[in-house]
Design a protein around this motif. Structure first.
Motif, PDB file in Angstrom:
ATOM      1  N   ILE A  37      37.817  68.376  -2.070  1.00 13.01           N
ATOM      2  CA  ILE A  37      38.917  67.983  -2.516  1.00 13.01           C
ATOM      3  C   ILE A  37      39.938  69.624  -2.635  1.00 13.01           C
ATOM      4  O   ILE A  37      38.572  70.298  -3.000  1.00 13.01           O
ATOM      5  CB  ILE A  37      39.074  67.537  -3.775  1.00 13.01           C
ATOM      6  N   PHE A  38      40.916  70.114  -2.313  1.00 15.88           N
ATOM      7  CA  PHE A  38      41.261  71.447  -2.534  1.00 15.88           C
ATOM      8  C   PHE A  38      42.132  71.063  -3.512  1.00 15.88           C
ATOM      9  O   PHE A  38      43.508  70.124  -3.775  1.00 15.88           O
ATOM     10  CB  PHE A  38      42.079  71.367  -1.092  1.00 15.88           C
ATOM     11  N   VAL A  39      42.774  72.150  -4.478  1.00 15.10           N
ATOM     12  CA  VAL A  39      43.377  73.049  -5.385  1.00 15.10           C
ATOM     13  C   VAL A  39      43.724  74.704  -4.968  1.00 15.10           C
ATOM     14  O   VAL A  39      43.156  75.315  -4.504  1.00 15.10           O
ATOM     15  CB  VAL A  39      42.680  72.446  -6.900  1.00 15.10           C
ATOM     16  N   VAL A  40      44.588  75.202  -5.793  1.00 17.03           N
ATOM     17  CA  VAL A  40      44.868  76.808  -6.386  1.00 17.03           C
ATOM     18  C   VAL A  40      44.147  77.150  -6.785  1.00 17.03           C
ATOM     19  O   VAL A  40      44.198  76.289  -7.752  1.00 17.03           O
ATOM     20  CB  VAL A  40      47.026  76.479  -5.913  1.00 17.03           C
ATOM     21  N   LYS A  41      44.294  78.315  -6.566  1.00 18.23           N
ATOM     22  CA  LYS A  41      43.381  79.210  -7.581  1.00 18.23           C
ATOM     23  C   LYS A  41      44.227  79.886  -8.563  1.00 18.23           C
ATOM     24  O   LYS A  41      45.240  78.712  -7.835  1.00 18.23           O
ATOM     25  CB  LYS A  41      42.361  79.988  -6.546  1.00 18.23           C
ATOM     26  N   ASN A  42      43.620  81.462  -8.266  1.00 21.08           N
ATOM     27  CA  ASN A  42      44.372  82.152  -9.165  1.00 21.08           C
ATOM     28  C   ASN A  42      44.862  81.893 -10.495  1.00 21.08           C
ATOM     29  O   ASN A  42      44.501  81.158 -11.449  1.00 21.08           O
ATOM     30  CB  ASN A  42      46.185  82.686  -8.367  1.00 21.08           C
ATOM     31  N   GLN A  43      46.057  81.673 -10.810  1.00 19.63           N
ATOM     32  CA  GLN A  43      46.885  82.078 -12.413  1.00 19.63           C
ATOM     33  C   GLN A  43      46.765  80.321 -12.381  1.00 19.63           C
ATOM     34  O   GLN A  43      47.488  80.028 -13.759  1.00 19.63           O
ATOM     35  CB  GLN A  43      47.479  82.635 -12.626  1.00 19.63           C
ATOM     36  N   ASN A  44      46.957  79.430 -11.624  1.00 20.23           N
ATOM     37  CA  ASN A  44      46.616  77.549 -12.144  1.00 20.23           C
ATOM     38  C   ASN A  44      45.625  76.963 -12.330  1.00 20.23           C
ATOM     39  O   ASN A  44      44.381  77.678 -11.973  1.00 20.23           O
ATOM     40  CB  ASN A  44      47.271  77.537 -10.472  1.00 20.23           C
ATOM     41  N   TYR A  45      46.152  77.081 -13.408  1.00 20.20           N
ATOM     42  CA  TYR A  45      44.242  76.094 -13.528  1.00 20.20           C
ATOM     43  C   TYR A  45      43.770  74.639 -13.410  1.00 20.20           C
ATOM     44  O   TYR A  45      43.303  73.947 -13.878  1.00 20.20           O
ATOM     45  CB  TYR A  45      44.451  75.589 -15.218  1.00 20.20           C
ATOM     46  N   GLN A  46      44.971  74.196 -11.775  1.00 15.46           N
ATOM     47  CA  GLN A  46      43.754  73.178 -11.401  1.00 15.46           C
ATOM     48  C   GLN A  46      42.801  72.839 -10.761  1.00 15.46           C
ATOM     49  O   GLN A  46      42.080  71.837 -11.159  1.00 15.46           O
ATOM     50  CB  GLN A  46      44.859  73.031  -9.772  1.00 15.46           C
ATOM     51  N   PRO A  47      42.317  74.137 -10.746  1.00 14.21           N
ATOM     52  CA  PRO A  47      40.372  74.098 -10.997  1.00 14.21           C
ATOM     53  C   PRO A  47      39.655  72.818 -11.582  1.00 14.21           C
ATOM     54  O   PRO A  47      38.346  72.172 -11.254  1.00 14.21           O
ATOM     55  CB  PRO A  47      39.899  75.586 -10.481  1.00 14.21           C
ATOM     56  N   VAL A  48      39.975  73.056 -12.871  1.00 14.17           N
ATOM     57  CA  VAL A  48      39.387  71.856 -13.535  1.00 14.17           C
ATOM     58  C   VAL A  48      39.630  70.466 -13.033  1.00 14.17           C
ATOM     59  O   VAL A  48      38.584  69.960 -13.400  1.00 14.17           O
ATOM     60  CB  VAL A  48      40.528  71.855 -14.830  1.00 14.17           C
ATOM     61  N   ILE A  49      40.341  70.247 -12.017  1.00 15.63           N
ATOM     62  CA  ILE A  49      40.962  69.065 -11.447  1.00 15.63           C
ATOM     63  C   ILE A  49      38.650  68.708 -10.627  1.00 15.63           C
ATOM     64  O   ILE A  49      38.519  67.907 -10.363  1.00 15.63           O
ATOM     65  CB  ILE A  49      41.227  69.332 -10.474  1.00 15.63           C
ATOM     66  N   LEU A  50      38.281  69.797  -9.996  1.00 14.41           N
ATOM     67  CA  LEU A  50      37.138  70.044  -9.370  1.00 14.41           C
ATOM     68  C   LEU A  50      35.856  70.263 -10.371  1.00 14.41           C
ATOM     69  O   LEU A  50      34.734  69.188  -9.731  1.00 14.41           O
ATOM     70  CB  LEU A  50      36.595  71.291  -8.195  1.00 14.41           C
ATOM     71  N   THR A  51      36.314  70.019 -11.200  1.00 17.87           N
ATOM     72  CA  THR A  51      35.258  70.266 -12.633  1.00 17.87           C
ATOM     73  C   THR A  51      35.094  68.531 -12.901  1.00 17.87           C
ATOM     74  O   THR A  51      34.073  68.111 -13.146  1.00 17.87           O
ATOM     75  CB  THR A  51      35.876  70.958 -13.549  1.00 17.87           C
ATOM     76  N   MET A  52      36.080  68.391 -13.375  1.00 20.09           N
ATOM     77  CA  MET A  52      35.893  66.757 -12.952  1.00 20.09           C
ATOM     78  C   MET A  52      35.504  65.762 -11.796  1.00 20.09           C
ATOM     79  O   MET A  52      34.063  65.145 -12.201  1.00 20.09           O
ATOM     80  CB  MET A  52      37.048  66.585 -13.371  1.00 20.09           C
ATOM     81  N   PHE A  53      36.207  65.973 -11.139  1.00 21.96           N
ATOM     82  CA  PHE A  53      35.037  64.963 -10.227  1.00 21.96           C
ATOM     83  C   PHE A  53      33.711  65.945 -10.039  1.00 21.96           C
ATOM     84  O   PHE A  53      32.634  64.793  -9.103  1.00 21.96           O
ATOM     85  CB  PHE A  53      35.717  66.000  -8.352  1.00 21.96           C
ATOM     86  N   ASN A  54      33.363  66.956  -9.777  1.00 24.23           N
ATOM     87  CA  ASN A  54      31.178  67.785 -10.248  1.00 24.23           C
ATOM     88  C   ASN A  54      30.826  66.427 -11.483  1.00 24.23           C
ATOM     89  O   ASN A  54      29.821  66.293 -10.881  1.00 24.23           O
ATOM     90  CB  ASN A  54      30.998  69.098 -10.415  1.00 24.23           C
ATOM     91  N   ILE A  55      31.520  66.652 -12.420  1.00 22.42           N
ATOM     92  CA  ILE A  55      31.205  65.147 -13.705  1.00 22.42           C
ATOM     93  C   ILE A  55      30.840  64.168 -12.817  1.00 22.42           C
ATOM     94  O   ILE A  55      29.658  63.741 -13.130  1.00 22.42           O
ATOM     95  CB  ILE A  55      31.801  65.993 -14.385  1.00 22.42           C
ATOM     96  N   TRP A  56      31.901  64.152 -12.563  1.00 24.01           N
ATOM     97  CA  TRP A  56      32.249  62.129 -11.732  1.00 24.01           C
ATOM     98  C   TRP A  56      30.710  61.689 -11.229  1.00 24.01           C
ATOM     99  O   TRP A  56      30.024  60.629 -10.555  1.00 24.01           O
ATOM    100  CB  TRP A  56      33.290  61.612 -11.599  1.00 24.01           C
ATOM    101  N   GLU A  57      30.383  63.181 -10.187  1.00 21.46           N
ATOM    102  CA  GLU A  57      29.950  62.800  -8.727  1.00 21.46           C
ATOM    103  C   GLU A  57      28.354  61.884  -9.247  1.00 21.46           C
ATOM    104  O   GLU A  57      27.819  62.190  -8.610  1.00 21.46           O
ATOM    105  CB  GLU A  57      30.139  64.036  -7.936  1.00 21.46           C
ATOM    106  N   ASN A  58      28.089  62.569 -10.508  1.00 17.09           N
ATOM    107  CA  ASN A  58      26.551  62.494 -11.155  1.00 17.09           C
ATOM    108  C   ASN A  58      26.550  61.013 -11.788  1.00 17.09           C
ATOM    109  O   ASN A  58      25.428  60.718 -12.640  1.00 17.09           O
ATOM    110  CB  ASN A  58      26.357  63.160 -12.081  1.00 17.09           C
ATOM    111  N   PHE A  59      28.137  60.031 -11.516  1.00 17.57           N
ATOM    112  CA  PHE A  59      27.428  59.024 -11.800  1.00 17.57           C
ATOM    113  C   PHE A  59      28.052  57.966 -11.383  1.00 17.57           C
ATOM    114  O   PHE A  59      29.349  58.038  -9.802  1.00 17.57           O
ATOM    115  CB  PHE A  59      27.952  58.534 -13.865  1.00 17.57           C
ATOM    116  N   ASN A  60      27.548  56.572 -10.754  1.00 19.08           N
ATOM    117  CA  ASN A  60      27.754  55.807 -10.446  1.00 19.08           C
ATOM    118  C   ASN A  60      29.233  55.082 -10.611  1.00 19.08           C
ATOM    119  O   ASN A  60      28.966  54.166 -11.016  1.00 19.08           O
ATOM    120  CB  ASN A  60      26.893  54.487  -9.630  1.00 19.08           C
TER     121      ASN A  60
END
Length: 572
Positions: free
Chosen positions: A286-309
């Motif tokens: 999954i790709f999102v933009v960096k910098n002053q955008n807060y879309q990186p929280v999308i990656l945090t959410m996927f990283n959390i979900w990955e620990n569950f089936n």
């Protein structure tokens, strides 16, 4: 030299994608006048091979699709649609605003991002917002940030398009002159701002031409905007940043209290941004933009979900919804605590998007009950992990409450599988309500997304500081090939909306339209979560038992996206 396309097109191509055109219009009309999800009024999956354009009003994607039919590529269609939507959806989009573009280059397999965002003038000081400071009232330009949209269109077309900016603007010029039929969403946006008409007479002259809110079906014309686009088509984008239009815009802004300079306009350039990504499950990235955008929280959410089936827990089971909520709570807390213009803040991207950060949070998640935020995501966790990543961080933690939704999103995929997703906005519906006289240029109020709390926090307004924004699509690759990309309006809700839609596609094998039509789950603040219709009452009761306060939502976010079945080549 840019090539021009004959307006005639091959009958075979027309037949092959007529169904796609019709379906795109249906989807767009639905988005412009939404109905609650979960009511059985789903939109059929749109599919084809030659190209798809998805946007939030019916006429805009049809114009973009015509560009594809005439031989244009995804970028040509996307920019033409972006210009057209400033006429078709004027309450949400204008060259007086800003935006961001995500793209997938089929030749290279690369995901790229162009940011045409902006910030406050360098001379801005917080005392302009009063003492103590508070967000300016509607009708003020003191929340207007730099308008970068036109520069972004020009840069994108110059680098990846095959048509000129003048060609991309022509349909918008035609419709601005001929007028558009007032539809419910547009009429409501005008009606909701009617009270401010006395203090913004130019806006009232354009949108209430007979001294009243226009009726449904009434024709609304934008001759000033048409003339502005004609001038830009003739002289190029420099006329907006260095020429006649720049003089008018800067003078109007500064006559009304803002402090932009002509030099700031003349020196503005959109920026090709770095991206962040994370892997997910088997072969997804999954790709999102960096910098002053807060879309990186999308990656945090996927990283959390990955620990569950998630699939085993079941689609919209109490447990899977609970995990959607818990990941969203972390994301929103991170947004307010850490994300802002990195030129002014040390943003710990490596920590916040790391697997280790998500793992530590996962250890605190209880599938059977709501856990207070400080226990779910201790405020010292980022600082602790940052030592291993050699980055600094900010510690303020507060739940953001901005939920403005006035934005336009465009998604295009062409026959060669190039993809462009554009998100552009003027802030609130009708932006600042200020229209530069005689130009049709509606100035944004995107400064509403700065945070006055915490004091001097990462997104606190400062001169020259870009506003932390929520725009930008998320793009997913599967085994290195394009899988799906989705963007949306919705303010600070966008990130959690996109993450959940893409998770439904990956973990539950939903097609893109099924995911968009599925009931949405929106975490608000504290322990409050909103659920759209379609989720059974007994599920809601179980969430109450886990400690969540569940309220009802009829509609939020209006996503559009495009997906690809890499095995069959079918576009959706």
């Amino acid at each position: 030299m840019k090539k021009r396309f004959d307006i005639k097109f091959n009958k075979f191509i027309f037949f092959a994608i007529t169904l796609t055109l019709i379906a795109s219009i249906c989807i767009s009309a639905y988005s412009a006048d939404p109905v609650p999800r979960g009511t059985g009024r789903g939109i059929p999956q749109v599919s084809g091979y030659n190209g798809i354009v998805a946007a939030s009003t019916s006429v805009a994607p049809s114009i973009g699709l015509k560009v594809l039919m005439e031989g244009g590529n995804a970028m040509d269609a996307a920019i033409t649609t972006a210009a057209m939507i400033t006429v078709a959806e004027p309450m949400a989009s204008n060259i007086g605003g800003h935006g961001i573009m995500m793209m997938y280059d089929a030749k290279t397999g690369e995901v790229k991002c162009l940011d045409w965002g902006g910030g406050m003038p360098k001379a801005f000081t917080i005392d302009q917002w009063g003492t103590p400071p508070s967000p300016p009232e509607p009708g003020s330009v003191l929340q207007t940030i730099f308008p970068g949209t036109l520069a972004g269109w020009a840069e994108a077309l110059d680098k990846y398009g095959t048509i000129s900016l003048a060609e991309a603007l022509q349909p918008a010029i035609d419709y601005a002159e001929q007028g558009i039929s007032v539809y419910p969403f547009l009429r409501d946006s005008i009606a909701n701002n009617e009270v401010y008409a006395p203090i913004v007479p130019e806006w009232a002259r354009i949108f209430m031409p007979n001294g009243r809110v226009p009726e449904l079906g009434e024709r609304l014309k934008f001759p000033d905007l048409a003339n502005t686009y004609k001038l830009i088509a003739k002289e190029g984008p420099d006329v907006f940043y260095k020429g006649e239009l720049a003089d008018k815009v800067v003078k109007y802004l500064n006559d009304n209290g803002q402090r932009f300079t002509k030099e700031e306009f003349a020196n503005y350039k959109p920026i090709w941004r770095d991206l962040l990504s994370t892997t997910y499950r088997d072969g997804y990235e999954i790709f999102v933009v960096k910098n002053q955008n807060y879309q990186p929280v999308i990656l945090t959410m996927f990283n959390i979900w990955e620990n569950f089936n998630m699939k085993e827990l079941g689609l919209y089971s109490p447990e899977s919804i609970h995990l959607m909520i818990e990941a969203s709570r972390v994301a929103i807390a991170d947004r307010t605590a850490y994300y802002g213009d990195p030129d002014f803040n040390d943003v710990p991207y490596k920590v916040l998007t790391s697997k280790e950060y998500a793992k530590r949070i996962t250890e605190n998640i209880n599938l059977n009950k709501f856990v207070p935020l400080e226990k779910l995501r201790p405020s010292t966790l980022v600082e602790e992990l940052a030592k291993n990543f050699t980055v600094s961080n900010k510690e303020n933690v507060n739940i953001g409450k901005n939920t403005r939704e006035s934005t336009s999103n465009i998604a295009v995929i062409d026959k060669d599988h190039n993809v462009v997703l554009i998100t552009q906005t003027i802030g609130d519906f009708m932006g600042s309500l200020n229209v530069v006289p005689g130009t049709g240029i509606i100035l944004n109020n995107e400064g509403c997304f700065y945070d006055l709390e915490p004091l001097n926090g990462p997104n606190y307004p400062q001169g020259g500081k870009k506003v932390e924004n929520q725009m930008g699509a998320a793009i997913v690759l599967k085994d290195g090939k394009y899988f799906a990309g989705i963007g949306s309006p919705g303010g600070t809700q966008i990130a959690q909306c996109l993450a959940k839609l893409l998770m439904l596609m990956i973990d539950y094998d939903l097609k893109i339209q099924e995911a968009i039509e599925a009931p949405r789950v929106r975490f608000r603040s504290g322990n409050e979560t909103q659920l759209e219709g379609g989720i059974p009452w007994e599920i809601r009761e179980k969430l109450w038992e886990k400690g969540h306060y569940i309220s009802k939502a009829t509609f939020f976010c209006g996503p559009s996206g495009v997906a690809l079945d890499s095995e069959t080549g079918v576009l959706m």
